[in-house]
Motif scaffolding. Structure first.
Motif, PDB file in Angstrom:
ATOM      1  N   TRP A  28      27.912  28.503 -18.849  1.00 26.01           N
ATOM      2  CA  TRP A  28      29.212  28.513 -18.183  1.00 26.01           C
ATOM      3  C   TRP A  28      29.275  27.278 -17.286  1.00 26.01           C
ATOM      4  O   TRP A  28      28.450  27.121 -16.382  1.00 26.01           O
ATOM      5  CB  TRP A  28      29.386  29.786 -17.357  1.00 26.01           C
ATOM      6  N   GLU A  29      30.254  26.424 -17.523  1.00 23.48           N
ATOM      7  CA  GLU A  29      30.349  25.164 -16.785  1.00 23.48           C
ATOM      8  C   GLU A  29      31.717  25.072 -16.096  1.00 23.48           C
ATOM      9  O   GLU A  29      32.756  25.221 -16.742  1.00 23.48           O
ATOM     10  CB  GLU A  29      30.174  23.973 -17.731  1.00 23.48           C
ATOM     11  N   LEU A  30      31.685  24.811 -14.794  1.00 21.94           N
ATOM     12  CA  LEU A  30      32.912  24.699 -14.004  1.00 21.94           C
ATOM     13  C   LEU A  30      33.048  23.273 -13.480  1.00 21.94           C
ATOM     14  O   LEU A  30      32.077  22.680 -13.001  1.00 21.94           O
ATOM     15  CB  LEU A  30      32.876  25.671 -12.827  1.00 21.94           C
ATOM     16  N   SER A  31      34.256  22.730 -13.548  1.00 21.29           N
ATOM     17  CA  SER A  31      34.505  21.381 -13.030  1.00 21.29           C
ATOM     18  C   SER A  31      35.909  21.323 -12.436  1.00 21.29           C
ATOM     19  O   SER A  31      36.747  22.194 -12.687  1.00 21.29           O
ATOM     20  CB  SER A  31      34.357  20.330 -14.137  1.00 21.29           C
ATOM     21  N   THR A  32      36.154  20.299 -11.635  1.00 22.44           N
ATOM     22  CA  THR A  32      37.483  20.072 -11.066  1.00 22.44           C
ATOM     23  C   THR A  32      37.793  18.584 -11.105  1.00 22.44           C
ATOM     24  O   THR A  32      36.904  17.750 -10.917  1.00 22.44           O
ATOM     25  CB  THR A  32      37.591  20.585  -9.615  1.00 22.44           C
ATOM     26  N   ALA A  33      39.047  18.281 -11.360  1.00 22.96           N
ATOM     27  CA  ALA A  33      39.496  16.893 -11.374  1.00 22.96           C
ATOM     28  C   ALA A  33      39.972  16.451  -9.998  1.00 22.96           C
ATOM     29  O   ALA A  33      40.251  15.270  -9.788  1.00 22.96           O
ATOM     30  CB  ALA A  33      40.629  16.711 -12.389  1.00 22.96           C
ATOM     31  N   ASP A  34      40.062  17.372  -9.045  1.00 18.05           N
ATOM     32  CA  ASP A  34      40.554  17.043  -7.714  1.00 18.05           C
ATOM     33  C   ASP A  34      39.491  16.338  -6.887  1.00 18.05           C
ATOM     34  O   ASP A  34      38.276  16.581  -7.049  1.00 18.05           O
ATOM     35  CB  ASP A  34      40.996  18.309  -6.971  1.00 18.05           C
ATOM     36  N   LYS A  35      39.942  15.502  -5.977  1.00 20.97           N
ATOM     37  CA  LYS A  35      39.042  14.759  -5.103  1.00 20.97           C
ATOM     38  C   LYS A  35      38.569  15.657  -3.958  1.00 20.97           C
ATOM     39  O   LYS A  35      39.374  16.333  -3.332  1.00 20.97           O
ATOM     40  CB  LYS A  35      39.738  13.537  -4.522  1.00 20.97           C
ATOM     41  N   VAL A  36      37.274  15.673  -3.739  1.00 18.80           N
ATOM     42  CA  VAL A  36      36.714  16.399  -2.595  1.00 18.80           C
ATOM     43  C   VAL A  36      35.875  15.424  -1.776  1.00 18.80           C
ATOM     44  O   VAL A  36      35.305  14.460  -2.311  1.00 18.80           O
ATOM     45  CB  VAL A  36      35.861  17.601  -3.034  1.00 18.80           C
TER      46      VAL A  36
END
Length: 491
Positions: free
Chosen positions: A478-486
């Protein structure tokens, strides 16, 4: 006052320590100007003028340093006037002794002493020639003050002084198994952050509550153009209460300058692990994320008028984990070979829950990672053996406790290699044309996402291909990612 050129000073150098007591008797006989003695004598005895018109003209680092009894009980307090247009001035002071006088320079003044910041703020002189505060020599009998502030979840504090910046931690996450409440982490029920101020208003005064966000500009709190803080027209001081339903929204102004910052997301680190709920083992992945904002409040008639108020400061850290909860194990139970007519299918159920309190874009990819001996003669991985079904739920309200079940969608079989995802959930996913796959896709506007996963295994496949009794399993990643800048949280 006389001024001398450097050449004149060198030609007629003063005798070392000419004016300093040379013996113990002389020292004891000197005029004692310590704060414990007569203040009037102490101040009237001061008539010192220092200048550096011709003697110091250094660079940006050049400075005159006044050490007013720092670290020594035997030194004198400095009382007088400094006229130093060409150099910086550093004033140091201990806990008992201090500088008293005037400082005039065209450079910088550095105060390094035991001076309360609210007093220093009150005595500050602005470039526009106006005093935003008042000195301690002026009357402060008509000073409005914030006596206490009440925040959500029963948090209450009484501001001490401008130097104290309180820090409060509140969480938007619902999963108490992963983010339990504590003495320092408070649960924020809903998104509104209410503040209730208890204010002392002196007799015959009219005041305004001023707010400042992240050390920006001061703004009057006047919703709909009206001051909610009524003037005190009586002859007695009044204690009044003023509430702001949501300081994260109600203090915003149309110019969008110095407003609550809900765009900068700080990353406090990845999280993953396992936990048990009602006997079911689950796993989670995600990130600890938060918004950080500093609030300042003061009660005054005008922000540039003279006052000696206590400024109330606190930093609000709102935590909002981007969190995916998923089944640790899909258990089909036990099947007895040759009984498929009586028991045609075995079903394993699980649930995917996603919390997205900051409305971020996210992508979850589930892949078949079964390898080695588990691949050999595995009935679960035979053609048309296992159906991958997903049932999406729709959220009826803003909380995650009122859902409406949707239709069950068949996403195909489990016979896929690691290069082809079994399931992809993506807030940015383009429509594929597959109505069933498109129907289960999330949107970043969803604070919560929920879907049931049902794996339906056709038992007759075991009767056809099983070459041994025993346990068969399928591994998945299970892989989670986000394109938003943190932004990394450095605190």
């Amino acid at each position: 006052m006389r001024a001398y050129t450097p050449a004149q000073v060198k030609a007629n150098a003063p005798v070392d320590n000419k004016y300093y007591p040379q013996t113990t008797a002389q020292y004891n006989a000197r005029l004692d100007l310590t704060p414990a003695d007569n203040t009037k004598v102490r101040y009237n005895s001061a008539a010192h003028v220092m200048n550096n018109f011709n003697t110091i003209n250094g660079g940006d680092d050049a400075a005159i340093t006044l050490n007013s009894n720092r670290g020594s009980e035997e030194n004198y307090s400095f009382i007088g006037t400094i006229l130093a247009p060409h150099t910086n001035i550093i004033i140091q002071g201990g806990s008992q002794y201090s500088f008293a006088g005037n400082v005039i320079t065209n450079r910088s003044i550095y105060l390094d002493g035991n001076v309360a910041v609210d007093k220093a703020f009150g005595a500050n002189f602005n470039a526009d020639g106006k005093f935003p505060g008042t000195s301690d020599l002026e009357s402060t009998t008509k000073v409005p003050r914030i006596l206490s502030v009440t925040l959500p979840n029963g948090v209450n504090f009484s501001p001490k002084n401008v130097t104290t910046n309180y820090v409060f931690q509140f969480s938007l996450n619902n999963n108490v198994e992963i983010d339990p409440e504590s003495e320092t982490m408070h649960r924020l029920d809903g998104r509104a952050f209410k503040n209730t101020f208890l204010i002392d208003q002196p007799a015959g005064t009219s005041n305004v509550l001023w707010s400042r966000m992240n050390d920006g500009k001061w703004k009057k709190y006047e919703p709909d153009g009206k001051n909610p803080l009524q003037p005190n027209k009586t002859s007695e001081a009044q204690t009044v209460e003023l509430s702001i339903a949501d300081v994260t929204e109600d203090l915003k102004t149309k110019d969008n300058v110095d407003n609550y910052d809900d765009q900068t997301i700080y990353n406090a680190g990845k999280i993953d692990g396992n936990y048990v709920v009602n006997g079911v083992e689950k796993a989670f992945i995600g990130w600890h994320l938060l918004h950080k904002n500093k609030f300042s409040f003061i009660v005054a008639s005008e922000i540039k008028a003279k006052y000696d108020n206590t400024i109330t400061n606190y930093t609000l850290n709102v935590h909002g984990d981007l969190l995916v909860n998923y089944p640790k194990v899909f258990d089909f139970g036990t099947y007895t070979l040759g009984t498929s007519e009586q028991e045609p299918v075995s079903i394993a159920k699980g649930q995917i829950n996603v919390e997205n309190p900051f409305y971020m874009d996210w992508k979850l990819v589930v892949k078949n990672s079964t390898s080695g001996a588990d691949l050999v003669d595995n009935p679960l991985l035979q053609e048309d053996a296992t159906d991958f079904n997903v049932q999406l739920y729709s959220l009826k309200t803003g909380t995650d406790d009122d859902w409406e079940a949707g239709q069950i969608l068949n996403l195909g079989g489990l016979l896929k290699g690691p290069e082809t995802p079994l399931l992809t959930l993506d807030t940015q996913k383009q429509l594929s044309g597959d109505e069933q796959l498109d129907a289960i896709q999330p949107a970043k506007s969803m604070p919560f996402y929920k879907s049931d996963v049902n794996l339906k295994f056709h038992n007759g496949k075991v009767d056809q291909c099983a070459k041994r009794p025993g346990k068969y399993k399928l591994e998945a990643t299970w892989e989670l990612s986000t394109a938003d800048k943190v932004v990394d949280n450095t605190d």
